[in-house]
Design an enzyme around this catalytic site. Structure first.
Site, PDB file in Angstrom:
ATOM      1  N   LYS A  11       0.820  -1.221   0.000  1.00 28.52           N
ATOM      2  CA  LYS A  11       0.000   0.000   0.000  1.00 28.52           C
ATOM      3  C   LYS A  11       0.847   1.262   0.000  1.00 28.52           C
ATOM      4  O   LYS A  11       0.579   2.194  -0.743  1.00 28.52           O
ATOM      5  CB  LYS A  11      -0.859   0.088   1.270  1.00 28.52           C
ATOM      6  CG  LYS A  11      -2.039  -0.804   1.327  1.00 28.52           C
ATOM      7  CD  LYS A  11      -2.900  -0.465   2.540  1.00 28.52           C
ATOM      8  CE  LYS A  11      -2.216  -0.364   3.867  1.00 28.52           C
ATOM      9  NZ  LYS A  11      -1.698  -1.447   4.561  1.00 28.52           N
ATOM     10  N   ARG A  26      -9.718   2.132   8.603  1.00 28.60           N
ATOM     11  CA  ARG A  26      -9.400   0.752   8.958  1.00 28.60           C
ATOM     12  C   ARG A  26     -10.515   0.106   9.773  1.00 28.60           C
ATOM     13  O   ARG A  26     -10.424  -1.088  10.076  1.00 28.60           O
ATOM     14  CB  ARG A  26      -8.136   0.751   9.817  1.00 28.60           C
ATOM     15  CG  ARG A  26      -6.853   0.370   9.092  1.00 28.60           C
ATOM     16  CD  ARG A  26      -5.724   0.628  10.058  1.00 28.60           C
ATOM     17  NE  ARG A  26      -4.565  -0.181   9.889  1.00 28.60           N
ATOM     18  CZ  ARG A  26      -3.433   0.240   9.314  1.00 28.60           C
ATOM     19  NH1 ARG A  26      -3.367   1.416   8.762  1.00 28.60           N
ATOM     20  NH2 ARG A  26      -2.380  -0.536   9.308  1.00 28.60           N
ATOM     21  N   ARG A  40      10.715  -7.080   5.217  1.00 25.15           N
ATOM     22  CA  ARG A  40      10.681  -5.661   5.574  1.00 25.15           C
ATOM     23  C   ARG A  40      11.255  -5.454   6.970  1.00 25.15           C
ATOM     24  O   ARG A  40      11.973  -4.489   7.217  1.00 25.15           O
ATOM     25  CB  ARG A  40       9.240  -5.136   5.519  1.00 25.15           C
ATOM     26  CG  ARG A  40       9.151  -3.648   5.814  1.00 25.15           C
ATOM     27  CD  ARG A  40       7.762  -3.107   5.579  1.00 25.15           C
ATOM     28  NE  ARG A  40       6.897  -3.340   6.722  1.00 25.15           N
ATOM     29  CZ  ARG A  40       5.597  -3.044   6.741  1.00 25.15           C
ATOM     30  NH1 ARG A  40       5.019  -2.536   5.675  1.00 25.15           N
ATOM     31  NH2 ARG A  40       4.882  -3.275   7.812  1.00 25.15           N
ATOM     32  N   ARG A  76      11.325  -1.423  11.410  1.00 26.96           N
ATOM     33  CA  ARG A  76      10.185  -0.753  12.063  1.00 26.96           C
ATOM     34  C   ARG A  76       9.920  -1.371  13.427  1.00 26.96           C
ATOM     35  O   ARG A  76       9.987  -2.591  13.589  1.00 26.96           O
ATOM     36  CB  ARG A  76       8.932  -0.920  11.187  1.00 26.96           C
ATOM     37  CG  ARG A  76       8.643   0.282  10.333  1.00 26.96           C
ATOM     38  CD  ARG A  76       7.514   0.014   9.385  1.00 26.96           C
ATOM     39  NE  ARG A  76       6.248  -0.323  10.050  1.00 26.96           N
ATOM     40  CZ  ARG A  76       5.081  -0.228   9.446  1.00 26.96           C
ATOM     41  NH1 ARG A  76       4.994   0.187   8.209  1.00 26.96           N
ATOM     42  NH2 ARG A  76       3.975  -0.558  10.085  1.00 26.96           N
ATOM     43  N   ARG A  79      -1.371  -7.584  13.509  1.00 25.68           N
ATOM     44  CA  ARG A  79      -1.838  -6.649  12.476  1.00 25.68           C
ATOM     45  C   ARG A  79      -2.636  -7.382  11.406  1.00 25.68           C
ATOM     46  O   ARG A  79      -3.650  -6.874  10.920  1.00 25.68           O
ATOM     47  CB  ARG A  79      -0.662  -5.896  11.838  1.00 25.68           C
ATOM     48  CG  ARG A  79      -0.019  -4.892  12.765  1.00 25.68           C
ATOM     49  CD  ARG A  79       0.525  -3.666  12.046  1.00 25.68           C
ATOM     50  NE  ARG A  79       1.448  -3.972  10.974  1.00 25.68           N
ATOM     51  CZ  ARG A  79       2.727  -4.287  11.141  1.00 25.68           C
ATOM     52  NH1 ARG A  79       3.239  -4.331  12.356  1.00 25.68           N
ATOM     53  NH2 ARG A  79       3.499  -4.546  10.108  1.00 25.68           N
TER      54      ARG A  79
HETATM   55  P1  AMP Z   1       0.694   1.231   8.776  1.00 30.15           P
HETATM   56  O1  AMP Z   1       1.937   1.990   8.458  1.00 30.15           O
HETATM   57  O2  AMP Z   1      -0.463   1.647   7.916  1.00 30.15           O
HETATM   58  O3  AMP Z   1       0.905  -0.254   8.760  1.00 30.15           O
HETATM   59  O4  AMP Z   1       0.288   1.630  10.274  1.00 30.15           O
HETATM   60  C1  AMP Z   1       1.126   1.329  11.361  1.00 30.15           C
HETATM   61  C2  AMP Z   1       0.323   1.327  12.662  1.00 30.15           C
HETATM   62  O5  AMP Z   1      -0.236   2.641  12.874  1.00 30.15           O
HETATM   63  C3  AMP Z   1      -0.865   0.390  12.674  1.00 30.15           C
HETATM   64  O6  AMP Z   1      -0.516  -0.939  13.017  1.00 30.15           O
HETATM   65  C4  AMP Z   1      -1.747   1.045  13.755  1.00 30.15           C
HETATM   66  O7  AMP Z   1      -1.247   0.788  15.041  1.00 30.15           O
HETATM   67  C5  AMP Z   1      -1.536   2.525  13.461  1.00 30.15           C
HETATM   68  N1  AMP Z   1      -2.539   3.008  12.496  1.00 30.15           N
HETATM   69  C6  AMP Z   1      -2.317   3.419  11.216  1.00 30.15           C
HETATM   70  N2  AMP Z   1      -3.456   3.784  10.631  1.00 30.15           N
HETATM   71  C7  AMP Z   1      -4.447   3.594  11.535  1.00 30.15           C
HETATM   72  C8  AMP Z   1      -5.853   3.763  11.519  1.00 30.15           C
HETATM   73  N3  AMP Z   1      -6.502   4.184  10.426  1.00 30.15           N
HETATM   74  N4  AMP Z   1      -6.531   3.474  12.667  1.00 30.15           N
HETATM   75  C9  AMP Z   1      -5.907   3.038  13.769  1.00 30.15           C
HETATM   76  N5  AMP Z   1      -4.589   2.835  13.835  1.00 30.15           N
HETATM   77  C10 AMP Z   1      -3.848   3.103  12.744  1.00 30.15           C
END
Ligand code: AMP
Length: 195
Positions: A14, A89, A128, A134, A145
């Site tokens: 993404k 989400r 990754r 990360r 996740r």
């Molecule tokens: P990502 O980089 O999109 O994988 O996001 C990393 C982490 O940020 C996720 O595992 C959540 O803990 C938090 N996060 C990102 N976007 C959201 C969202 N829309 N709602 C809640 N938590 C989020």
């Protein structure tokens, strides 16, 4: 003006595809994950609060996330459109986004669903973890996740499919090829709208 969402499980690509598409379409890519990581890096209060969730692969509470996105969408660059990566989400976030847009008389043009089989996702996430380091790429957080995605986020595809704006695209192949595939699928729906 093009308003897009890109969704898909963690590791589907993404972030990579989101920035490439946004650049191709001349709109900002808005990644809630990146915004949270920025707060964590700066040590802001929001970052401190968010890290308790992000580190474990849990979702940050909707109230916090929604307020953050509402503010971000009011920034000037988002007036020409946007591509949201990692938001919404949950069902409540999806409704909140509809409300935010409706208030300004807008609708989403498309929701891109990047599809990658589970076995490939796990391989990509482990890779990754080795290259990007990360904080939330631990085995437990990765597993959580993917679980959260299946429970909370994947069902949103039905909502967008009913609105007839869901665009399913395979996330397998080379990065440029996937970008072209998404742009072709959008263009088949006249997105972006011809000037
Ligand atoms: P990502 O980089 O999109 O994988 O996001 C990393 C982490 O940020 C996720 O595992 C959540 O803990 C938090 N996060 C990102 N976007 C959201 C969202 N829309 N709602 C809640 N938590 C989020």
């Amino acid at each position: 003006m093009t308003r897009l969402v890109i969704m898909g499980p963690q590791g589907a690509g993404k972030g990579t595809q989101g920035s490439r598409l946004a650049a191709a379409l001349g709109i900002p890519a808005i990644s809630t994950g990146d915004i949270f990581r920025g707060h964590v890096a700066r040590g802001s209060q929001l970052g401190i609060d968010a890290a308790a969730y992000t580190d474990r692969g849990e979702l940050v509470p909707d109230s916090v996330t929604n307020a953050m996105v509402r503010e971000r969408l009011q920034e000037e660059d988002a007036a020409v459109g946007f591509l949201l990566d990692g938001y919404p989400r949950t069902a409540s976030q999806a409704l909140e986004l509809e409300l935010m847009l409706a208030r300004s008389g807008h609708l989403l043009d498309a929701v891109i669903l990047l599809e990658v089989p589970l076995a490939d996702l796990e391989d990509r996430l482990v890779l990754r973890a080795e290259t990007e380091g990360r904080a939330d790429d631990t085995r437990e957080a990765i597993h959580r996740r993917l679980e959260v995605y299946a429970e909370e986020t994947a069902p949103l595809s039905e909502f967008y499919s009913e609105l007839d704006i869901l665009v399913r695209v395979s996330g397998l192949g080379e990065i440029p090829e996937i970008t072209e595939r998404i742009l072709a699928a959008l263009s088949a729906r006249s997105i972006p709208a011809p000037a």
